[in-house]
Design an enzyme around this catalytic site. Structure first.
Site, PDB file in Angstrom:
ATOM      1  N   GLY A  35       0.795  -1.225   0.000  1.00 53.63           N
ATOM      2  CA  GLY A  35       0.000   0.000   0.000  1.00 53.63           C
ATOM      3  C   GLY A  35       0.823   1.269   0.000  1.00 53.63           C
ATOM      4  O   GLY A  35       0.285   2.358  -0.191  1.00 53.63           O
ATOM      5  N   CYS A  50     -27.697  -9.211 -16.719  1.00 53.42           N
ATOM      6  CA  CYS A  50     -27.083  -8.893 -18.009  1.00 53.42           C
ATOM      7  C   CYS A  50     -28.014  -9.318 -19.143  1.00 53.42           C
ATOM      8  O   CYS A  50     -28.491 -10.463 -19.183  1.00 53.42           O
ATOM      9  CB  CYS A  50     -25.736  -9.604 -18.151  1.00 53.42           C
ATOM     10  SG  CYS A  50     -24.993  -9.414 -19.798  1.00 53.42           S
ATOM     11  N   CYS A  98     -26.012 -12.266 -21.239  1.00 53.06           N
ATOM     12  CA  CYS A  98     -25.672 -13.574 -20.674  1.00 53.06           C
ATOM     13  C   CYS A  98     -26.517 -13.940 -19.473  1.00 53.06           C
ATOM     14  O   CYS A  98     -26.413 -15.039 -18.936  1.00 53.06           O
ATOM     15  CB  CYS A  98     -24.185 -13.644 -20.324  1.00 53.06           C
ATOM     16  SG  CYS A  98     -23.766 -12.757 -18.800  1.00 53.06           S
ATOM     17  N   CYS A 150     -22.911  -6.984 -19.073  1.00 53.37           N
ATOM     18  CA  CYS A 150     -21.682  -7.137 -18.289  1.00 53.37           C
ATOM     19  C   CYS A 150     -20.609  -6.177 -18.802  1.00 53.37           C
ATOM     20  O   CYS A 150     -20.422  -6.030 -20.013  1.00 53.37           O
ATOM     21  CB  CYS A 150     -21.118  -8.554 -18.447  1.00 53.37           C
ATOM     22  SG  CYS A 150     -22.090  -9.835 -17.650  1.00 53.37           S
ATOM     23  N   CYS A 187     -18.685 -12.310 -19.904  1.00 56.76           N
ATOM     24  CA  CYS A 187     -19.974 -12.333 -20.582  1.00 56.76           C
ATOM     25  C   CYS A 187     -19.951 -13.340 -21.748  1.00 56.76           C
ATOM     26  O   CYS A 187     -20.870 -14.131 -21.919  1.00 56.76           O
ATOM     27  CB  CYS A 187     -20.295 -10.935 -21.092  1.00 56.76           C
ATOM     28  SG  CYS A 187     -22.027 -10.705 -21.536  1.00 56.76           S
TER      29      CYS A 187
END
Lengths: 233, 260, 284
Positions: free
Chosen positions: C31, C240, C243, C265, C271
């Site tokens: 980080g 979606c 899909c 998606c 997808c």
């Protein structure tokens, strides 16, 4: 005889005015004064002899050049001539009250609050402090409609009575009074005389300046002369 | 001796140079709990340098600033690790700037300004933070409806009161103030002074307040330091210093003020 | 191998060594933003030069590279970067998340779970999470050093005060390994939970700001929140349209001037896999 409340020894005060060419004005020297509980002493002498200066010195509002101002305080003694600021403030909070000639007005703070302040400083709850302040103002004939107002716009007499109420409410063991009745009418002078006598009976030691001969005769036990010859001596 | 009988802050021979010039020389004093100390003097007298040294923002060249911590005894604040010093500044100490812009986050709401110190010390409950912010807005006499407004939209007096609330929310023990009433209208000043008097008494705060305004210290300060050319020329009880000044400079300062 | 006359992966070996040292430091201090010497690249800042330099430093001839932009493999930016490395490093490329060894991304984390050995390289526009409140770099560095992160919550407070909820939905701040505050780059906060304890190595490159930081595999990544306003990800009423996925991040697409719209998606690979599986099922 009551015990000593205030004992002044060898006190000297002079002003050095640096802004006016270093002029020195000697006010008093070798001044001794003892005041007992329940006793009222009137400072006496011609105008300009230093009565107010002495009173202010006792309250540590003025510095002194020599001597001691011993005050019976908190089961011991405090010397107002030498004590640390916070010790002086503690004496003022719990032992020594001062009624000046003029009220120093604090902007926006209402009369009732000003009078209650000494009680609040000692930790007394707002409610009780306010109710006692109200009673004191009523006794001094300050009309209730004024209590919630800041005293800046009050008459001289009204301001003086707020000032007296503030000085007497805390029931201090020592009281310093600088012409407490100067701006008052006969009825209110009588109230103030009563207040003083009441405090004396309760054992308060009082040092004051009283131009009003009648009041002086009524409340004072003796006169303390501040004579210019003290300087010469 | 218990902690109650100890000064909160003990300042010993504090000296700070800028180049060859001593901005502040050999200043010593104790500050006790509940005590308000005024520092007066003209511009350039060193009072702001002194305040910066006291408030851990400017390391002195000589001398010490000893602080009585809540739990860990007396520490020299310049011996602390920076993390500890900055934590103290966010919790035990407050700092009120003359210009509210220096002490507030102008880009976030009044509520967030007050809540920031709480969040900085770990508050993680939005509702509680908001309640604390609301309570403090009330105490400094800012209408609750302004809680989500940014300080930009506030008057100078409101900004200054918000700055005070922002500092007091973590219940600090010492607050340093740099000309807190400077730049405010007289009537606004009076209100702020009155509020400060009240808060100081209720919260038993210790305060060091730097100002050139003698009326401000007469109302607020128990004690006074008079500074001139980096040195303390007179110190004592406020009303004694103002009513019976001893040092030539203090006499000049006092006599130069118009009596209201 | 044919790299078209360029040094392998475009950058010279000295620069790549410098970048690798920077990356090692970043991995060692999860980080923490490590400064590096940003090099001139054959595209302007804002096109992913930070991520590209990171990828150039870590890529080897055997790596398989996938590049996505907003989740899609077929956008201009993704296609260009993929071609860039195919040309300068001669590496294989793929659009399949599970086949890639390195995934360079702008604004998304793939829907398919990453696995050990994979590296996710983020393109980062602004790395400093404290920047919005504190313009001074010296001060933000000190705040990181002393873990003074209280002001991060000021921002969430403002969100709730203004919107009644935490409205920040992209680049949602996280604390890494209980220590450094980090900007995850402008990914949707939907993706934030994927960063937590991820088996893959996550590297972040900011070209213009010259910072690299990292989240090593299996590292705790916590999204900031309040006790009474816990962190939440976006959710949709729709699935979606292509899909039928109900668990992926959806983009809203306007399909006509009349304002018709559909949700699909954002992760094109995810997808397409699902569509293929569906048509296979239908065929069987």
């Amino acid at each position: 005889m009551n015990e000593l409340a205030l004992e002044v020894g060898g006190l000297a005060k002079r002003f050095r005015l640096h802004t006016q060419g270093g002029v020195e004005i000697e006010v008093f020297r070798d001044l001794d004064l003892a005041v007992r509980a329940g006793e009222c002493v009137a400072l006496h002498g011609p105008s300009g002899c230093g009565k107010s200066t002495l009173l202010r010195a006792l309250y540590a509002n003025y510095a002194v050049d020599a001597g001691s101002i011993r005050v019976r305080h908190a089961k011991g003694w405090a010397d107002m001539a030498r004590a640390e600021p916070r010790a002086i403030l503690d004496v003022r909070r719990r032992t020594m009250g001062y009624v000046s000639q003029f009220l120093r007005v604090i902007p926006r703070v209402p009369a009732l609050e000003i009078v209650a302040e000494p009680l609040r400083q000692r930790g007394i709850a707002a409610e009780e402090a306010h109710s006692r302040a109200g009673a004191m103002l009523a006794r001094l004939n300050v009309p209730e409609r004024l209590w919630g107002l800041a005293p800046a716009t009050f008459s001289g007499g009204e301001q003086q009575r707020v000032n007296i109420a503030r000085g007497f409410i805390a029931e201090m063991p020592i009281l310093l009074l600088d012409e407490p009745t100067a701006a008052l009418d006969a009825a209110n002078r009588a109230v103030v005389a009563d207040l003083i006598l009441e405090r004396k009976r309760a054992g308060t030691a009082i040092v004051g300046i009283f131009h009003d001969a009648e009041i002086r005769a009524q409340v004072c036990d003796r006169l303390f002369e501040i004579a210019p010859f003290k300087v010469a001596a | 001796m218990s902690a109650v009988d100890q000064p909160l802050l003990r300042v010993e021979s504090l000296t700070r140079y800028f180049g060859a010039r001593a901005a502040c020389r050999d200043v010593s004093f104790d500050l006790w709990p509940g005590e308000v100390m005024g520092v007066v003097g003209e511009s350039g007298s060193g009072k702001t340098t002194l305040l910066n040294c006291l408030s851990a923002r400017l390391r002195p060249d000589a001398g010490r600033v000893l602080y009585q911590t809540r739990h860990e005894g007396v520490v020299d604040i310049y011996d602390l690790r920076e993390a500890e010093r900055r934590l103290l500044m966010r919790t035990d100490w407050g700092l009120v700037h003359q210009n509210p812009r220096d002490g507030l986050r102008m880009g976030v709401s009044a509520g967030a300004n007050i809540g920031e110190r709480l969040m900085a010390v770990g508050a993680r409950h939005y509702g509680e933070i908001r309640d604390a912010a609301s309570a403090w807005l009330g105490r400094v006499e800012i209408d609750l409806s302004r809680i989500d407004d940014r300080p930009r939209a506030f008057s100078g007096g409101m900004q200054q009161r918000l700055q005070i609330a922002r500092n007091l929310v973590t219940a600090p023990r010492i607050v340093f103030m740099d000309e807190p009433t400077g730049g405010l209208d007289v009537s606004v000043q009076a209100r702020l002074l009155d509020l400060l008097r009240e808060l100081v008494r209720e919260l038993h705060l210790s305060v060091v307040i730097v100002t050139h305004d003698l009326a401000v210290v007469r109302l607020l300060a128990h004690r006074l330091l008079v500074m001139r050319q980096g040195e303390v020329v007179e110190a004592g009880l406020t009303d004694q210093v103002l009513d019976d000044p001893q040092h030539p400079y203090t006499q000049l300062l006092v006599s130069s003020v118009l009596q209201a | 191998m044919n790299t078209g006359g360029y040094n392998f992966a475009y950058l010279d070996e000295q620069t790549k060594r410098m970048l690798r040292r920077t990356i090692l430091k970043a991995v060692a201090i999860p980080g923490y933003q490590v400064p590096f010497g940003d090099r001139e690249m054959p595209m302007p800042h804002g096109w992913g030069t930070g991520g590209i330099q990171v990828t150039a430093a870590i890529i080897g001839p055997d790596d398989v590279l996938k590049v996505i932009d907003q989740g899609a493999d077929d956008t201009t930016n993704a296609v260009s970067i993929r071609k860039f490395f195919a040309k300068t490093a001669g590496v294989a490329t793929t659009t399949r998340t599970e086949d890639a060894t390195i995934v360079q991304t702008r604004h998304r984390i793939p829907e398919k779970p990453l696995h050990e050995g994979q590296i996710l390289v983020y393109q980062v526009p602004i790395p400093e999470p404290l920047r919005w409140l504190e313009p001074r770099e010296t001060e933000t560095r000190k705040m990181h050093a002393l873990s003074e992160y209280g002001i991060m919550h000021v921002r969430l407070y403002e969100d709730i005060a203004t919107h009644g909820r935490i409205a920040t939905s992209y680049d949602y701040p996280v604390q890494v390994n209980d220590r450094y505050m980090m900007r995850p780059s402008p990914i949707p906060k939907f993706d934030n939970p994927k960063m937590d304890m991820n088996p893959a190595l996550q590297l972040f490159g900011a070209g213009r700001e010259k910072r690299i930081y990292a989240v090593p595999p299996y590292t705790k990544v916590k999204s900031l929140d309040f006790d009474d306003y816990p962190f939440e990800v976006q959710s949709w009423d729709q699935s979606c349209a292509l899909c039928g996925a109900g668990d992926s991040f959806l983009d809203e697409i306007i399909t006509s001037d009349r304002g018709d719209r559909m949700f699909v998606c954002s992760d094109s690979d995810y997808c397409q896999d699902r569509q293929a599986a569906r048509s296979k099922e239908a065929a069987e």
